[in-house]
Design a protein around this motif. Structure first.
Motif, PDB file in Angstrom:
ATOM      1  N   VAL A 170      61.278  43.777  30.986  1.00 24.44           N
ATOM      2  CA  VAL A 170      60.273  42.839  31.492  1.00 24.44           C
ATOM      3  C   VAL A 170      58.878  43.455  31.419  1.00 24.44           C
ATOM      4  O   VAL A 170      57.899  42.783  31.069  1.00 24.44           O
ATOM      5  N   VAL A 171      58.774  44.739  31.735  1.00 23.81           N
ATOM      6  CA  VAL A 171      57.486  45.434  31.633  1.00 23.81           C
ATOM      7  C   VAL A 171      56.971  45.372  30.194  1.00 23.81           C
ATOM      8  O   VAL A 171      55.787  45.107  29.953  1.00 23.81           O
ATOM      9  N   MET A 172      57.859  45.585  29.225  1.00 23.71           N
ATOM     10  CA  MET A 172      57.438  45.563  27.826  1.00 23.71           C
ATOM     11  C   MET A 172      57.062  44.148  27.377  1.00 23.71           C
ATOM     12  O   MET A 172      56.182  43.984  26.531  1.00 23.71           O
ATOM     13  N   ILE A 173      57.726  43.137  27.939  1.00 26.85           N
ATOM     14  CA  ILE A 173      57.322  41.760  27.638  1.00 26.85           C
ATOM     15  C   ILE A 173      55.900  41.520  28.141  1.00 26.85           C
ATOM     16  O   ILE A 173      55.074  40.886  27.466  1.00 26.85           O
ATOM     17  N   TRP A 174      55.612  42.033  29.340  1.00 26.39           N
ATOM     18  CA  TRP A 174      54.248  41.903  29.873  1.00 26.39           C
ATOM     19  C   TRP A 174      53.258  42.639  28.984  1.00 26.39           C
ATOM     20  O   TRP A 174      52.163  42.126  28.699  1.00 26.39           O
ATOM     21  N   VAL A 175      53.622  43.842  28.518  1.00 30.39           N
ATOM     22  CA  VAL A 175      52.742  44.605  27.630  1.00 30.39           C
ATOM     23  C   VAL A 175      52.515  43.828  26.334  1.00 30.39           C
ATOM     24  O   VAL A 175      51.382  43.743  25.834  1.00 30.39           O
ATOM     25  N   PHE A 176      53.580  43.265  25.799  1.00 34.28           N
ATOM     26  CA  PHE A 176      53.463  42.468  24.580  1.00 34.28           C
ATOM     27  C   PHE A 176      52.514  41.291  24.792  1.00 34.28           C
ATOM     28  O   PHE A 176      51.622  41.044  23.980  1.00 34.28           O
ATOM     29  N   TRP A 177      52.711  40.570  25.892  1.00 33.56           N
ATOM     30  CA  TRP A 177      51.893  39.380  26.146  1.00 33.56           C
ATOM     31  C   TRP A 177      50.432  39.754  26.344  1.00 33.56           C
ATOM     32  O   TRP A 177      49.532  39.057  25.867  1.00 33.56           O
ATOM     33  N   SER A 178      50.191  40.850  27.045  1.00 29.86           N
ATOM     34  CA  SER A 178      48.798  41.263  27.282  1.00 29.86           C
ATOM     35  C   SER A 178      48.131  41.715  25.992  1.00 29.86           C
ATOM     36  O   SER A 178      46.909  41.640  25.868  1.00 29.86           O
ATOM     37  N   SER A 179      48.919  42.165  25.029  1.00 32.52           N
ATOM     38  CA  SER A 179      48.338  42.646  23.774  1.00 32.52           C
ATOM     39  C   SER A 179      47.942  41.510  22.834  1.00 32.52           C
ATOM     40  O   SER A 179      47.176  41.731  21.893  1.00 32.52           O
ATOM     41  N   ILE A 180      48.454  40.305  23.053  1.00 32.53           N
ATOM     42  CA  ILE A 180      48.120  39.196  22.159  1.00 32.53           C
ATOM     43  C   ILE A 180      47.223  38.157  22.829  1.00 32.53           C
ATOM     44  O   ILE A 180      46.927  37.125  22.234  1.00 32.53           O
ATOM     45  N   THR A 181      46.803  38.410  24.046  1.00 32.72           N
ATOM     46  CA  THR A 181      45.900  37.498  24.738  1.00 32.72           C
ATOM     47  C   THR A 181      44.547  38.146  24.910  1.00 32.72           C
ATOM     48  O   THR A 181      44.403  39.370  24.819  1.00 32.72           O
ATOM     49  N   GLU A 182      43.569  37.324  25.201  1.00 34.50           N
ATOM     50  CA  GLU A 182      42.193  37.812  25.317  1.00 34.50           C
ATOM     51  C   GLU A 182      41.686  37.786  26.747  1.00 34.50           C
ATOM     52  O   GLU A 182      40.510  38.019  26.994  1.00 34.50           O
ATOM     53  N   ASP A 183      42.550  37.474  27.706  1.00 34.30           N
ATOM     54  CA  ASP A 183      42.113  37.414  29.093  1.00 34.30           C
ATOM     55  C   ASP A 183      41.844  38.808  29.634  1.00 34.30           C
ATOM     56  O   ASP A 183      42.305  39.813  29.099  1.00 34.30           O
ATOM     57  N   ASP A 184      41.110  38.860  30.739  1.00 37.32           N
ATOM     58  CA  ASP A 184      40.870  40.124  31.435  1.00 37.32           C
ATOM     59  C   ASP A 184      42.059  40.429  32.309  1.00 37.32           C
ATOM     60  O   ASP A 184      42.506  39.602  33.112  1.00 37.32           O
ATOM     61  N   TRP A 185      42.605  41.645  32.197  1.00 42.60           N
ATOM     62  CA  TRP A 185      43.782  42.042  32.961  1.00 42.60           C
ATOM     63  C   TRP A 185      43.404  43.111  33.971  1.00 42.60           C
ATOM     64  O   TRP A 185      42.452  43.865  33.780  1.00 42.60           O
ATOM     65  N   PRO A 186      44.146  43.196  35.065  1.00 38.21           N
ATOM     66  CA  PRO A 186      43.826  44.174  36.096  1.00 38.21           C
ATOM     67  C   PRO A 186      44.041  45.611  35.644  1.00 38.21           C
ATOM     68  O   PRO A 186      43.508  46.520  36.241  1.00 38.21           O
ATOM     69  N   ILE A 187      44.853  45.829  34.596  1.00 36.00           N
ATOM     70  CA  ILE A 187      44.991  47.172  34.040  1.00 36.00           C
ATOM     71  C   ILE A 187      44.652  47.095  32.566  1.00 36.00           C
ATOM     72  O   ILE A 187      44.696  46.030  31.961  1.00 36.00           O
ATOM     73  N   PRO A 188      44.315  48.221  31.928  1.00 36.46           N
ATOM     74  CA  PRO A 188      43.850  48.179  30.546  1.00 36.46           C
ATOM     75  C   PRO A 188      44.902  47.619  29.605  1.00 36.46           C
ATOM     76  O   PRO A 188      46.094  47.792  29.793  1.00 36.46           O
TER      77      PRO A 188
END
Length: 221
Positions: A170-188
């Motif tokens: 699940v953590v890696m799914i979140w990492v994947f999703w954050s890598s293809i979106t342009e929103d601002d995330w609470p962590i880099p």
């Protein structure tokens, strides 16, 4: 699974039904999130969120009802599954097959989105890592669990490690999703800051939680 055979276990049977319904509904939501990137409906609008929520509730209720009916024989339709060889095709399809179908479709949708639409390759590493971690968890659950349970004298089983690897997936799914979106995330996100350190801390926290669960199980026994 012989749920419903002992009359004094109403609580565990109810929790099992909720657990099965939550699993199927969660994988359904994951599949629908795979469709979000194709913008079939505007993301975040009341209608899109409503369709996801209502459909997930329907699947949750349907799966939970079949599990409860199996456990308590309300209608008697699933009564035969309480005796050997304990074959319940309804639960098998909903709990075993459908989540795999939803997950397979999610990975196919995301693969096409990343490679064909976005034209990127790096996010596929995160998606592949998520699939691998999930597969390892299933191996622990269905293959190695018996050996762990016997070797530890029933203190722990493969479910401990299956939960750990599913969490990492699940953590890696979140990492994947954050890598293809342009929103601002609470962590880099990848390429912005010490991202590897953040993931390392999350993984260490997950392993620590698993060790804590093992110690608690040993203390109880």
């Amino acid at each position: 699974m012989e749920i419903g055979k002992e009359e004094g276990c109403r609580g565990p049977k109810g929790f099992t039904a909720v657990h099965l319904g939550a699993i199927v509904a969660t994988l359904w939501i994951l599949f629908l999130n795979g469709l979000v990137g194709y913008q079939l409906l505007d993301d975040g609008t009341p209608i899109s969120l409503g369709l996801i929520l209502i459909s997930a509730i329907m699947i949750f209720v349907a799966t939970g009802y079949i599990a409860l009916d199996t456990a308590f024989s309300w209608s008697g339709h699933f009564k035969d599954s309480l005796t050997a060889p304990n074959q319940n095709y309804g639960l098998y399809i909903l709990y075993q097959l459908m989540p795999l179908v939803f997950m397979f479709l999610f990975f196919c949708l995301e693969t096409v989105l990343v490679l064909r639409v976005l034209g990127e390759k790096k996010p596929m590493l995160y998606l592949a890592a998520a699939a691998l971690l999930f597969a390892i968890g299933q191996v622990f659950q269905y293959v190695i669990s018996t050996h762990i349970c016997s070797g530890t004298k029933q203190r722990i089983d493969g479910a401990l490690f299956e939960t750990l690897f599913t969490l990492l997936s699940v953590v890696m799914i979140w990492v994947f999703w954050s890598s293809i979106t342009e929103d601002d995330w609470p962590i880099p996100v990848p390429g912005e800051g010490d991202y590897g350190e953040v993931i390392q801390k999350m993984a260490i926290a997950s392993v620590g939680a698993g060790c804590c669960m093992a110690r608690q199980a040993e203390a109880v026994t």
